[in-house]
Enzyme design. Structure first.
Site, PDB file in Angstrom:
ATOM      1  N   CYS A   1      10.034   3.044  -6.017  1.00 40.34           N
ATOM      2  CA  CYS A   1      10.340   2.159  -4.893  1.00 40.34           C
ATOM      3  C   CYS A   1      11.449   1.213  -5.321  1.00 40.34           C
ATOM      4  CB  CYS A   1       9.110   1.399  -4.411  1.00 40.34           C
ATOM      5  SG  CYS A   1       8.464   0.185  -5.577  1.00 40.34           S
TER       6      CYS A   1
ATOM      7  N   HIS B   1       5.825  -8.340  -2.268  1.00 38.98           N
ATOM      8  CA  HIS B   1       6.362  -8.562  -3.605  1.00 38.98           C
ATOM      9  C   HIS B   1       7.878  -8.628  -3.511  1.00 38.98           C
ATOM     10  CE1 HIS B   1       5.858  -4.238  -2.902  1.00 38.98           C
ATOM     11  NE2 HIS B   1       6.979  -4.062  -3.589  1.00 38.98           N
TER      12      HIS B   1
END
Length: 632
Positions: free
Chosen positions: A384, A550
């Protein structure tokens, strides 16, 4: 033949996306320069000699440096971008003209050179000397490349530019520029519009605008007339869905500047490409006849953007006339073909849209031809943007399931895109990151998903393993052992588990979690904005009422140590169309937060809806703390 043609188109699209990828992120700078120029130059709307000086450095230095940095960053991240900017400064210093084309050469070259250098010396740097070597290698190699750019590349590009300009001026003088539409209009329908406009025509146009105050090149692709004429013909003479949908498409196309909206209408009836070419050629001819052009790129290709980028004087009449003529000619030609057609257009429009989607996404979010056999599959990597949240969660979930099935000899890890290991055989990444993942690990098979936890990756993998009859019972991989250790002290503090919070907006919930991470000394203040930026790119909602916000990869350097905070919202927080009851803020150094993520994966995959509902409503912070910190 068909396969070769598809491969050639894919290669063209990939190259085109790379070219436009250097320009499109910096369109704002082009517009700022064009806006200032259109206003304040002697022939502008508000001539002002003092303020006109602001635009010069933008075209000379700012825009080429941005282009160069973007090209280098596409090759090798921020480090490649810095190297590219240094190299680009050399080619700028050695030229009197804006070095946009030169920047598109030196940018990728700089990123490529520093990447190859790092690959060559990475394993031989003594411990503790990494930063010293990194800084000095970048400075020395960058300086050398800047000198080469100044003394060698700059003169070559300048000479090539003179030849290209002479050729273009000759074509214009002979009145042949309208023939460019024979290439431009079909290329647009193949989704090379941004590549042509921002990768080729805009750099040529900017150099011409510097000398003449405007350029027709900015309107060769951006003129909305050809597409508008085709949509107008469908509205007048079409039938079914094509007719009823065309008015809305016209508004989006002309006012919003989204030209892709009319591509399906051509794909539905490919002969209409003749109408687009005829409209494009007539528009270009009108521009040349009346002296039209723009001062800077029109992005998007909206009539409003065209008017805004038009210099003062007769150019406005010329540009609007080119739009009107292109519309009229395109509509007239398209009307003939539409009236002659006897097709039922409802179904064909839908199939054309599907065809358009396939072409646009070719090489981007479709499975690659590579396929790893089950007997050979040993290394699976989830990737990611930041490599510490979504991908870690997906990897933990798959690793747990495979271990439960007895496949303990397969490594399932996670990382950031840009750091995918060369030994990766199967890479799973989000569909929005597909192009970056494929470029980072071309040797691997790729699976692109919309959700890292709710997908069919497990089924795909286990089917291959069962077909290959892989023997079970081997020792667990290092990655599995790492993920099942107990949570390190201080990763999740009891005071960082909050229950019974009042419902707030998504942004407020993310900010609150970020401030808790800051207050506990896990991150610096800049990390909070990185969390908000990450949410804008890809939602961190993972399903079943849980979100894991995040920071984006750009703020990883603001992380001081690994930490997690848990915020319970009994009434929920809206994450787009979904509702999260647990918002788990994450800041991770390396992989030492994987144990908690494994527990999150367990909840998402194994907990029943009733069990999760109890966690969403519990008034005991101690109960939530135990859930997230227990050994797997």
């Amino acid at each position: 033949m068909g396969k070769q043609g598809g491969g050639a188109q894919e290669a063209m699209q990939k190259f085109g996306r790379f070219l436009s990828g250097m320009v499109m992120p910096n369109i704002g700078a082009f517009i700022a320069w064009g806006f200032l120029t259109a206003l304040f130059i002697p022939t502008g709307w508000m001539p002002n000699e003092y303020l006109a000086q602001v635009g010069g450095p933008m075209s000379k230095w700012l825009i080429p440096l941005l282009i160069g940095y973007s090209g280098g960053a596409a090759i090798y991240g921020h480090r490649g971008g810095v190297m590219a900017a240094i190299a680009t400064s050399g080619i700028i210093a050695g030229s009197d003209i804006p070095m946009f084309l030169g920047a598109m050469i030196m940018g990728p070259l700089g990123g490529y050179i520093i990447k190859k250098f790092d690959d060559a010396v990475r394993d031989s740097i003594p411990g503790g000397f990494e930063m010293l070597v990194n800084n000095f290698s970048l400075g020395i190699l960058g300086g050398i490349l800047a000198m080469i750019a100044y003394a060698v590349v700059g003169p070559v590009v300048g000479g090539a530019n003179d030849i290209l300009r002479s050729g273009v001026e000759g074509i214009v003088a002979m009145g042949l520029l309208p023939l460019a539409s024979i290439i431009i209009e079909p290329a647009k329908v193949l989704f090379l519009n941004n590549a042509l406009n921002h990768g080729v025509l805009s750099p040529l146009g900017i150099q011409q605008a510097q000398e003449y105050g405007k350029s027709m090149f900015f309107l060769l692709e951006a003129n909305p007339g050809p597409g508008f004429g085709i949509l107008l013909a469908y509205w007048l003479f079409g039938k079914g869905m094509a007719k009823s949908s065309s008015p809305g498409a016209m508004i989006i196309h002309v006012l919003g500047g989204i030209h892709e909206i009319y591509f399906p209408y051509i794909l539905m009836k490919p002969v209409l490409i003749i109408a687009a070419i005829a409209g494009g050629m007539s528009g270009v001819f009108t521009l040349g006849l009346l002296g039209g052009g723009l001062i800077a790129p029109s992005s998007p290709g909206s009539i409003f953007a065209i008017i805004a980028m038009t210099p003062n004087g007769s150019a406005l009449f010329a540009n609007l006339s080119a739009f009107a003529v292109a519309t009229a000619v395109s509509c007239a030609v398209a009307s003939v073909f539409i009236k002659m057609s006897k097709d039922v257009e409802d179904e064909s429009l839908e199939s054309a849209r599907e065809s358009m989607s396939d072409m646009k996404n070719r090489g981007k979010d479709l499975p690659t031809e590579k396929k790893v056999a089950g007997k050979d599959l040993k290394v699976i990597v989830y990737a990611c943007d930041a490599g510490m949240g979504s991908s870690a969660l997906g990897a933990a979930a798959l690793r747990k399931k495979l271990k439960k099935d007895g496949y303990t000899d397969i490594s399932v890890t996670n990382c950031a895109i840009g750091a995918i290991p060369s030994e990766a055989q199967l890479v799973i990444s989000h569909e929005k990151l597909a192009e970056r993942a494929l470029a980072d690990s071309p040797q691997a098979e790729h699976i692109w998903v919309r959700d890292f936890t709710q997908n069919n990756v497990y089924e795909i993998v286990t089917m291959r393993l069962k077909e290959a009859a892989v023997e079970a019972g081997a020792p667990a991989s290092d990655a599995e052992a790492e993920a099942t250790e107990t949570v390190g002290a201080g990763v999740l503090l009891k005071e960082n588990v909050k229950v019974g919070l009042a419902t707030v907006s998504r942004e407020e919930a993310i900010t609150a979690a970020g401030k808790m991470l800051v207050a506990s000394g896990y991150v610096d203040e800049g990390y909070v904005q990185g969390m908000l930026n990450r949410e804008q790119d890809l939602s961190t909602y993972i399903g079943k009422g849980i979100a894991i916000p995040h920071g984006e990869n750009a703020v990883k350097d603001t992380i001081k140590k690994t930490g997690i905070v848990v915020c319970q919202y009994p009434e929920g927080v809206k994450f787009g169309d979904e509702t999260a009851h647990l918002v788990i803020g994450i800041a991770g150094v390396g992989n030492d937060h994987l144990a908690i993520l494994a527990n999150i994966a367990t909840m998402v995959g194994d907990y029943t809806d009733e069990q999760l509902e109890e966690l969403f409503k519990t008034k005991s912070a101690e109960e939530l703390y135990e859930v997230f910190t227990k050994a797997d």
